[in-house]
Design a protein around this motif. Sequence first.
Motif, PDB file in Angstrom:
ATOM      1  N   ARG A 240       0.841  -1.198   0.000  1.00 55.37           N
ATOM      2  CA  ARG A 240       0.000   0.000   0.000  1.00 55.37           C
ATOM      3  C   ARG A 240       0.878   1.250   0.000  1.00 55.37           C
ATOM      4  NH1 ARG A 240      -2.491  -1.135   4.258  1.00 55.37           N
ATOM      5  NH2 ARG A 240      -3.990  -2.519   3.255  1.00 55.37           N
ATOM      6  N   TYR A 241       1.966   1.201   0.787  1.00 57.21           N
ATOM      7  CA  TYR A 241       2.897   2.338   0.804  1.00 57.21           C
ATOM      8  C   TYR A 241       3.526   2.527  -0.578  1.00 57.21           C
ATOM      9  CZ  TYR A 241       7.364   4.709   1.506  1.00 57.21           C
ATOM     10  OH  TYR A 241       8.434   5.529   1.382  1.00 57.21           O
ATOM     11  N   ILE A 242       3.899   1.425  -1.206  1.00 54.96           N
ATOM     12  CA  ILE A 242       4.490   1.505  -2.546  1.00 54.96           C
ATOM     13  C   ILE A 242       3.488   2.099  -3.529  1.00 54.96           C
ATOM     14  CG2 ILE A 242       5.326   0.111  -4.478  1.00 54.96           C
ATOM     15  CD1 ILE A 242       6.531  -1.801  -2.345  1.00 54.96           C
ATOM     16  N   HIS A 243       2.218   1.643  -3.437  1.00 56.01           N
ATOM     17  CA  HIS A 243       1.176   2.172  -4.324  1.00 56.01           C
ATOM     18  C   HIS A 243       0.997   3.670  -4.107  1.00 56.01           C
ATOM     19  CE1 HIS A 243      -2.635   2.599  -6.427  1.00 56.01           C
ATOM     20  NE2 HIS A 243      -3.164   3.091  -5.324  1.00 56.01           N
ATOM     21  N   GLN A 244       0.894   4.096  -2.848  1.00 58.78           N
ATOM     22  CA  GLN A 244       0.718   5.517  -2.554  1.00 58.78           C
ATOM     23  C   GLN A 244       1.919   6.323  -3.033  1.00 58.78           C
ATOM     24  OE1 GLN A 244       0.090   5.390   1.659  1.00 58.78           O
ATOM     25  NE2 GLN A 244      -2.060   4.770   1.501  1.00 58.78           N
ATOM     26  N   SER A 245       3.109   5.760  -2.867  1.00 55.36           N
ATOM     27  CA  SER A 245       4.308   6.464  -3.308  1.00 55.36           C
ATOM     28  C   SER A 245       4.332   6.604  -4.821  1.00 55.36           C
ATOM     29  CB  SER A 245       5.560   5.710  -2.831  1.00 55.36           C
ATOM     30  OG  SER A 245       5.598   5.637  -1.421  1.00 55.36           O
ATOM     31  N   LEU A 246       3.947   5.538  -5.517  1.00 50.47           N
ATOM     32  CA  LEU A 246       3.916   5.603  -6.983  1.00 50.47           C
ATOM     33  C   LEU A 246       2.864   6.599  -7.463  1.00 50.47           C
ATOM     34  CD1 LEU A 246       4.375   1.836  -7.935  1.00 50.47           C
ATOM     35  CD2 LEU A 246       6.026   3.686  -8.225  1.00 50.47           C
ATOM     36  N   GLN A 247       1.718   6.644  -6.745  1.00 45.11           N
ATOM     37  CA  GLN A 247       0.697   7.628  -7.100  1.00 45.11           C
ATOM     38  C   GLN A 247       1.248   9.035  -6.922  1.00 45.11           C
ATOM     39  OE1 GLN A 247      -2.441   7.325  -8.292  1.00 45.11           O
ATOM     40  NE2 GLN A 247      -2.284   5.128  -8.483  1.00 45.11           N
ATOM     41  N   PHE A 254       6.705  15.020  -4.904  1.00 46.40           N
ATOM     42  CA  PHE A 254       7.803  14.394  -4.174  1.00 46.40           C
ATOM     43  C   PHE A 254       7.800  14.792  -2.711  1.00 46.40           C
ATOM     44  CE2 PHE A 254       9.261  14.960  -8.594  1.00 46.40           C
ATOM     45  CZ  PHE A 254       9.358  13.623  -8.945  1.00 46.40           C
ATOM     46  N   GLY A 255       7.271  15.967  -2.402  1.00 46.56           N
ATOM     47  CA  GLY A 255       7.250  16.421  -1.018  1.00 46.56           C
ATOM     48  C   GLY A 255       6.335  15.597  -0.138  1.00 46.56           C
ATOM     49  N   SER A 256       5.336  14.919  -0.752  1.00 47.48           N
ATOM     50  CA  SER A 256       4.390  14.135   0.048  1.00 47.48           C
ATOM     51  C   SER A 256       4.909  12.745   0.368  1.00 47.48           C
ATOM     52  CB  SER A 256       3.060  14.008  -0.710  1.00 47.48           C
ATOM     53  OG  SER A 256       3.247  13.274  -1.913  1.00 47.48           O
ATOM     54  N   LEU A 257       6.070  12.374  -0.204  1.00 48.43           N
ATOM     55  CA  LEU A 257       6.626  11.044   0.051  1.00 48.43           C
ATOM     56  C   LEU A 257       7.382  11.057   1.369  1.00 48.43           C
ATOM     57  CD1 LEU A 257       7.960  10.051  -3.466  1.00 48.43           C
ATOM     58  CD2 LEU A 257       5.852   9.336  -2.376  1.00 48.43           C
ATOM     59  N   LYS A 258       6.985  10.181   2.259  1.00 54.13           N
ATOM     60  CA  LYS A 258       7.629  10.075   3.569  1.00 54.13           C
ATOM     61  C   LYS A 258       8.427   8.781   3.624  1.00 54.13           C
ATOM     62  CE  LYS A 258       5.453  13.776   5.009  1.00 54.13           C
ATOM     63  NZ  LYS A 258       6.157  15.039   5.233  1.00 54.13           N
ATOM     64  N   ILE A 273      11.948  -3.880  -4.157  1.00 55.62           N
ATOM     65  CA  ILE A 273      10.986  -2.954  -4.756  1.00 55.62           C
ATOM     66  C   ILE A 273      11.097  -1.581  -4.107  1.00 55.62           C
ATOM     67  CG2 ILE A 273       8.519  -2.469  -5.029  1.00 55.62           C
ATOM     68  CD1 ILE A 273       8.075  -5.478  -5.283  1.00 55.62           C
ATOM     69  N   ILE A 274      11.193  -1.556  -2.775  1.00 55.69           N
ATOM     70  CA  ILE A 274      11.275  -0.271  -2.062  1.00 55.69           C
ATOM     71  C   ILE A 274      12.574   0.442  -2.415  1.00 55.69           C
ATOM     72  CG2 ILE A 274      11.429   0.780   0.227  1.00 55.69           C
ATOM     73  CD1 ILE A 274       9.560  -1.448   1.207  1.00 55.69           C
ATOM     74  N   SER A 275      13.657  -0.313  -2.538  1.00 53.51           N
ATOM     75  CA  SER A 275      14.924   0.301  -2.940  1.00 53.51           C
ATOM     76  C   SER A 275      14.814   0.881  -4.342  1.00 53.51           C
ATOM     77  CB  SER A 275      16.057  -0.737  -2.880  1.00 53.51           C
ATOM     78  OG  SER A 275      16.225  -1.229  -1.565  1.00 53.51           O
ATOM     79  N   SER A 276      14.182   0.124  -5.235  1.00 48.11           N
ATOM     80  CA  SER A 276      13.991   0.616  -6.608  1.00 48.11           C
ATOM     81  C   SER A 276      13.084   1.831  -6.619  1.00 48.11           C
ATOM     82  CB  SER A 276      13.397  -0.495  -7.486  1.00 48.11           C
ATOM     83  OG  SER A 276      14.262  -1.614  -7.528  1.00 48.11           O
ATOM     84  N   LEU A 277      12.080   1.826  -5.737  1.00 49.77           N
ATOM     85  CA  LEU A 277      11.174   2.973  -5.645  1.00 49.77           C
ATOM     86  C   LEU A 277      11.948   4.220  -5.234  1.00 49.77           C
ATOM     87  CD1 LEU A 277       8.243   4.016  -5.689  1.00 49.77           C
ATOM     88  CD2 LEU A 277       8.081   3.384  -3.282  1.00 49.77           C
ATOM     89  N   GLY A 278      12.852   4.073  -4.275  1.00 54.19           N
ATOM     90  CA  GLY A 278      13.670   5.213  -3.864  1.00 54.19           C
ATOM     91  C   GLY A 278      14.534   5.718  -5.004  1.00 54.19           C
ATOM     92  N   THR A 279      15.066   4.782  -5.816  1.00 50.69           N
ATOM     93  CA  THR A 279      15.875   5.183  -6.968  1.00 50.69           C
ATOM     94  C   THR A 279      15.035   5.942  -7.983  1.00 50.69           C
ATOM     95  OG1 THR A 279      17.260   3.218  -6.660  1.00 50.69           O
ATOM     96  CG2 THR A 279      17.382   4.320  -8.788  1.00 50.69           C
ATOM     97  N   VAL A 280      13.810   5.425  -8.254  1.00 45.88           N
ATOM     98  CA  VAL A 280      12.914   6.098  -9.195  1.00 45.88           C
ATOM     99  C   VAL A 280      12.554   7.490  -8.683  1.00 45.88           C
ATOM    100  CG1 VAL A 280      10.595   6.051 -10.189  1.00 45.88           C
ATOM    101  CG2 VAL A 280      11.969   3.968 -10.130  1.00 45.88           C
ATOM    102  N   LYS A 281      12.266   7.575  -7.386  1.00 43.77           N
ATOM    103  CA  LYS A 281      11.925   8.872  -6.792  1.00 43.77           C
ATOM    104  C   LYS A 281      13.066   9.864  -6.969  1.00 43.77           C
ATOM    105  CE  LYS A 281      11.536  10.983  -2.226  1.00 43.77           C
ATOM    106  NZ  LYS A 281      11.561  10.729  -0.780  1.00 43.77           N
TER     107      LYS A 281
END
Length: 563
Positions: A240-247, A254-258, A273-281
């Motif tokens: 769910r966190y990953i989904h919200q972050s991708l949204q 980017f400021g809303s990502l915690k 996945i979370i590491s990749s998400l941080g890279t994408v961010k």
Amino acid sequence: MPLLPWPRQRFRRPYIAPTLAVVFAGTATLTTLVTGLFVLRSSLEIANQNTALRLRDSAELVASRLDADLIATLQHPSQMKTPAFRQVHTVLTSALQDIRGIRFIYTLRKAKEPIKDPFSRYAFAVDGTPYSSREFTDIGVVMPTSNSTDALHRIWKTGRLEVDRDFVSDQWGTWMSAYIPLRRRDGSFEAVLGIDISAEQVILDRNRILSNLAQSYLLSLLLVLPLAAFVGSQISDPLRYIHQSLQAISRLEFGSLKDRLIAAGWIHEIHQIISSLGTVKSALSEFNSYVPSALVRKLVLNRSSLNLSGEIRHLAIMFTDIRGFTGLCENLDPKQVLQLLNQYFAIINEVATATQGILDKYIGDSALLFWGAPDSVDHPAVACVEAALHCRERLDALNVQWKEEGRSVAFHTTFGIDYGSVVVGNIGPRERVNYTIIGDRVNLAQRLEFSNRIFGTRILASADMVQALGPAAADYLILKVGKTRLKGLSQPMELFEVIARRHGATEQQLLFADSINAAQQAHQEGRPEEALALLQAIQPGLGEPTYLKHLIAKYSDGLPISG
């Protein structure tokens, strides 16, 4: 080959936690059923083998105590009170009492009279049931059987001990029987000993096994379902966190990502996945620094591809420049210059974003901005004027801050603003595209900015910009500073200074504007002496802009202002 979109599903997709609970429960159920069937089958086979072994041992033991020749003499019911019958009966009843599990024990011989039933062709010789029992059977009574009583039928062919292959059910219950030939002294046999062991104990054992399995299944469900819910939540929460972050990333928020600790980070795939998400961010955040946010947001949210054709739009345009920047930088270290410029341009970018504008590009110490593309703006001309005033206020405050910090530098910024038709779009090869504006209006905004040096102003606007403001022009203190021919233009054009917002203007600014307007009106109506007197009466305080001197000179000798 482009990826095809996933087809729309008409059903509602399940959540992972209940799905895992169902999967775990189904797995537990299937495991219990398979295990139960295996255990039940194994237990029944073992019960069959144990029962058959007991029957063999019991039959051999009792047969060794019987006299086959004596039994052969007992042929008629009238002999049931003879000593011979009582002797055989006593052996049988003793075995019935002493051997656990025996339900019936008896001796049989083939019936002498023809029997209609092909299977029921055996008659009792001596029944081991007690005399007092209703189930006691006299000598010669035919025992009904069926083809399932296989051991009884086989013994007459094999002449050796036979045991039923499986439990047999009849009107008396469920049994397993063993038959052993009672051989006479000459080696022949005409009677067999039959022992029936009831399956009640086996059934009780089977039911006990099933009961234990059912209890184990319920216990496993009580353990598995909470475990499934826990594991599901441990997986669904980070998903769910990953989904919200991708949204949030898709909206460039980017400021809303915690960044937070993920409960299921110990799961290798989720950690990846979370590491990749941080890279994408990080990558998109950096990418967003090089490309206007509004453009990236439009490409992402609208899923539009790059269109290299461009389009013609009416936009508000602003060009900024730092007056005397080259001389300011002579005594500064390049790193210091870069640091100061970053602070300076950060303010311009923040103001552009706040007013829905696009900071197109930096050109040395200059910046080009526009309003009205790629997304429409309700009133681009008003947004542009507001941006110019905000930038002037905040950049002046930045100069004060630098002075308080002990820096001997100040950036004096001038602005040129215009409104008109330009070509806007993606320009350049597909491998390196720049979303920008081109046209005469861009050059005009730059000429307007440069003209501030001639007229001693900070913000110069074209007549088209003032006209584009419409009724909103009354909200600002705007003065006509003169009419001149700008470089690159064949015809002279009117220029206007944007002094301040009318509601925020000082009394001195209002008096200055009223005096300039009254003087221009008097000169236009043919009263040059009055116009000159109004200009000369203006009190110093606004830095005496150059165009005031030009107006005084013009009204003194009637010559037009020279560009």
